[in-house]
Design an enzyme around this catalytic site. Structure first.
Site, short mmCIF file in Angstrom:
data_model
loop_
_atom_site.label_atom_id
_atom_site.label_comp_id
_atom_site.label_asym_id
_atom_site.label_seq_id
_atom_site.Cartn_x
_atom_site.Cartn_y
_atom_site.Cartn_z
N VAL A 1 0.82 -1.22 0.00
CA VAL A 1 0.00 0.00 0.00
C VAL A 1 0.85 1.27 0.00
O VAL A 1 2.03 1.24 0.34
CB VAL A 1 -0.96 0.02 1.21
CG1 VAL A 1 -1.90 -1.16 1.16
CG2 VAL A 1 -0.18 0.03 2.53
N GLU A 2 0.22 2.38 -0.37
CA GLU A 2 0.84 3.72 -0.40
C GLU A 2 2.17 3.73 -1.15
O GLU A 2 3.16 4.27 -0.70
CB GLU A 2 1.01 4.26 1.03
CG GLU A 2 -0.31 4.55 1.71
CD GLU A 2 -0.16 5.40 2.96
OE1 GLU A 2 0.86 6.09 3.10
OE2 GLU A 2 -1.08 5.38 3.79
N GLY A 3 2.16 3.15 -2.34
CA GLY A 3 3.35 3.07 -3.16
C GLY A 3 4.07 1.76 -2.94
O GLY A 3 4.77 1.59 -1.96
#
Length: 819
Positions: free
Chosen positions: A499-501
């Site tokens: 997640v988040e990159g």
């Protein structure tokens, strides 16, 4: 011989002048004096010619008007041609956030006094009281096993408690009903809540990270803030943010979701608004969210709000009950319960006032998101990683002390000691990095590059810690049940990795790719100048910046060489602590990194963007420098306690060795082999001399962390340790502490066995024999029997009746019960 001596002297002079970063005119005068001295001494031939030419070139370069017209102007024209094209989204990502300690590391001359003088991470009385009160109370309420393996939902009494106590409003200002806690308090709270599992942590972490709340605080209109923030703070609205979808994951800027400006019906009135069609996946909290933050591409073909056809990525708020929204279904991620699911929208109409920040923010969504992301990634994911590494440290040091093989605690086996020390060292690094980076946020920084470093490396160290914990626990960890405190974290860690990159993207593109432009002292300004109109003023500034950049590169080359040859022994130390020599090493490696980064940008130019493996290795070097700095800062802040030196030494030796491995990998695979040879000679003039942590260091850590030491207590400060039925980790730690109290009794019985006073038996039989022989008293016998019962409750794994494991019976099937 005379020529050779003066050649050596000329090289030394050149190196000293570069090391000291003297002005061009000073360098020209110095070489002029040296040339005159050479002539007077009888030097002639090619060396004299070289000295004269060097003096002449330096003299000419020191005349700014000549330099600008004959050198800088042609260079500027060439530079404009080779400059890699930056998309608008890349530019916005580069511009996001601020440059903090990463800028010092890119400079080649880290200002240690500046770092060490930064304020200590502290909590207010209110924040500490919140941790001691509601946070602990929430931990007592949560049954992690039941949520993850029975119900897959958070019980209502727990969500009600979360809302009532304001957990969802930690980032919201008090005037809107929030707690308005500092980032340090947030990371402490989220780390502590990691003991309750990912489900609770995400339920609380996401509303306090990237999402409608943070976007509203920073960019919302006053009317939007007044309406939504009080409701979000009290849990009357549950937010989610819908960015990714089937065709736009890490490449979120390629959103296929389109919103068209048009007129439509809203609350029985015809208003100007946006009709949106979207298909989102992997949206955390979407199954329970009442307020959706949506990212989409806004188009205005009829120019109803302005002169543009395509405004680009825009962020808006959509209530769950809006017509056309389909929400509520869930994905089933691996590991722990994770409230995550799809959101679809078909011809969803919202008024323009639903754009976060109003119409003025149309098309500014990506900039808004990356600015929020640079902050959120410093808190939420590092806090989860901190919780994971601390839990694995606490549980594994306890279990390795309690579990015996061949009559010996497994902590004494060297095969166990190495991964056990790695868990402890990783926990120290993660804790230091997340705490002091969070403090930078309190100071007003928005460190975009450090946030990427923390996202990647903290989650990777957490992943390695769960693997090591799994290996050491063996059968204890692979059998599911409410006694298992390893398996859920082990199976869930890929979520944090993704997640988040995604970590692959973060390492290969973001850390060095963004840092090389954003954190470098000159590159960003050079790029900005190259995009300006060519005039005298631009050429003049380009000349100044470019030649400062050249001097910067030469200085770092000289510093890397001199410090490499001398082992950095003559570099000033900011402290006199036992680890002060690591500051000297980091000074050297910072200069070496800056040199190789400059060489790579100059020789590869636009191609560097596509040399992902090279970029990743240089990113690893920068990360090792940053994480090492945070370890030193943390140790200094704690007063340099002697007891934790094994942890600090392991962390720094590990990180410097990682730097060396990454740098050697970069140079061995460098596209230009001739430049690679020269760089290696400057960076490692005496060879690769940074060793991985020693076996002695590993043993010292195990000895330190398998007793109830201050270091162990400090490094598990963010773990819920109460020994209650729903907290198997707390129980294992409690039994470990109990084992320390009865160790002397076992020593006494072992001595009796050796003396032949009692037979060589184990367990309850040993206690019985020792009691009969008078080796231990009746009270001590009871103490040992109670301990043995508690010990076996930790060693034993769960088992189930088959009927408990079958959730749904297919037609014609039967359940064989043991009842």
């Amino acid at each position: 011989m005379l020529t050779l001596l003066f050649l050596l002297a000329a090289i030394i002079l050149e190196t000293v002048l570069a090391y000291l970063s003297v002005p061009l005119l000073t360098a020209a005068i110095a070489f002029g004096i040296f040339t005159v001295l050479s002539i007077a001494t009888g030097v002639a031939g090619w060396l004299l010619l070289v000295l004269i030419l060097t003096t002449a070139v330096l003299g000419i370069l020191s005349i700014s008007s000549v330099r600008q017209s004959h050198i800088s102007k042609p260079l500027y024209t060439w530079y404009k041609k080779i400059l890699p094209d930056l998309s608008e989204t890349e530019r916005e990502a580069i511009d996001a956030g601020t440059v903090w300690w990463d800028g010092d590391l890119f400079s080649g001359k880290p200002n240690w006094k500046k770092l060490l003088s930064n304020p200590l991470p502290t909590l207010t009385e209110e924040e500490q009281a919140f941790i001691d009160g509601p946070v602990h109370e929430l931990c007592r309420m949560v049954d992690r096993w039941d949520i993850n393996h029975n119900t897959s939902v958070i019980p209502k009494e727990i969500t009600d408690f979360i809302h009532k106590k304001g957990f969802l409003g930690m980032i919201i200002p008090k005037k809107y009903g929030g707690l308005d806690f500092s980032e340090v308090a947030q990371t402490e709270i989220l780390s502590f809540l990691g003991s309750t599992g990912a489900c609770i942590g995400n339920y609380i972490g996401v509303p306090n990270s990237l999402g409608p709340g943070e976007l509203l605080i920073k960019y919302g209109t006053q009317e939007q803030r007044d309406h939504y923030l009080p409701r979000l703070a009290k849990g009357q609205e549950l937010p989610c943010f819908a960015l990714t979808g089937p065709l736009a994951g890490s490449d979120a800027t390629s959103l296929p979701d389109i919103g068209i400006v048009c007129k439509g019906k809203y609350k029985s009135k015809t208003v100007l608004g946006i009709k949106i069609n979207f298909n989102k996946r992997y949206i955390t909290l979407s199954p329970v969210a009442t307020l959706i933050g949506l990212a989409f591409k806004l188009k205005d073909p009829d120019h109803l709000i302005g002169e543009f056809d395509d405004y680009g990525i825009t962020c808006a708020l959509i209530p769950r009950k809006t017509k056309g929204v389909s929400i509520g279904r869930r994905h089933l991620p691996i590991g722990e319960t994770f409230l995550n699911g799809p959101i679809l929208g078909k011809d969803v109409f919202i008024p323009l006032e639903n754009i976060i920040g109003g119409v003025d923010n149309a098309g500014k969504g990506w900039r808004m998101l990356v600015n929020c992301l640079s902050v959120g990634r410093c808190v939420t994911l590092p806090s989860g990683s901190n919780a994971c590494t601390q839990q694995m440290m606490l549980g594994t040091t306890a279990y390795a002390s309690l579990r015996k093989q061949f009559g010996i605690p497994i902590k004494k086996f060297e095969g166990v000691q190495k991964p056990l020390a790695r868990i402890c060292g990783s926990a120290y690094i993660v804790n230091a990095a997340r705490l002091h980076t969070a403090q930078s946020l309190v100071m007003g920084e928005k460190p975009s590059v450090p946030s990427a470093i923390l996202k990647y490396h903290c989650t990777e160290m957490a992943r390695q810690s769960t693997i090591d914990a799994m290996d050491i626990h063996g059968g204890k960890a692979i059998m599911r049940g409410d006694k298992n405190y390893v398996a859920d974290a082990y199976s869930s860690i890929p979520i944090a990795i993704t997640v988040e990159g995604a970590n692959i993207m973060t390492r290969n593109f973001m850390i060095f790719g963004q840092g090389a432009t954003r954190s470098h002292p000159y590159v960003l300004r050079e790029m900005e100048l190259a995009n300006m109109e060519t005039d005298e003023e631009t050429i003049e500034e380009f000349d100044e910046v470019f030649f400062k950049h050249v001097g910067f590169t030469l200085t770092n080359a000289a510093r890397a060489l001199v410090m490499g040859v001398t082992g950095s022994r003559f570099v000033a130390k900011p402290t006199t602590s036992p680890v002060s020599h690591y500051y000297q090493h980091l000074d050297r490696l910072s200069s070496a990194f800056a040199l190789v980064a400059d060489a790579s940008m100059l020789t590869l130019q636009a191609k560097l963007k596509f040399r992902e493996m090279l970029s990743a290795r240089l990113g690893d070097c920068l990360s090792s420098l940053y994480l090492s700095s945070m370890v030193l800062k943390h140790h200094e802040n704690r007063g340099c306690p002697t007891e934790e030196l094994p942890l600090v030494t392991w962390s720094l030796d590990h990180l410097l060795h990682e730097y060396q491995t990454a740098m050697l990998g970069a140079l061995q695979n460098y596209p230009n082999k001739l430049i690679a040879i020269k760089l290696k000679a400057l960076v490692f003039p005496l060879g690769a001399r940074f060793n991985a942590p020693s076996d002695r260091n590993v043993k010292d850590i195990v000895k330190l962390m398998t007793r109830d030491s201050n270091a162990r207590q400090e490094l598990s400060r963010c773990v819920f340790k109460e020994d209650i039925t729903t907290n198997p980790l707390g129980h294992a730690n409690s039994v470990f502490i109990e084992s320390l109290a009865v160790d002397q009794l076992f020593d006494r019985m072992r001595a009796a066995i050796k003396a032949g006073n009692i037979p060589k038996v184990r367990g309850l039989a040993l206690i019985e024999a020792a009691s009969k022989a008078g080796i231990i008293s009746k009270l001590e016998s009871k103490q040992l029997r109670d301990f043995d019962k508690n010990l076996m409750s930790v060693i034993n794994v769960d088992d189930f009746d088959p009927s408990e494991l079958v959730r749904e019976v297919s037609p014609g099937s039967t359940i064989q019960s043991t009842a």
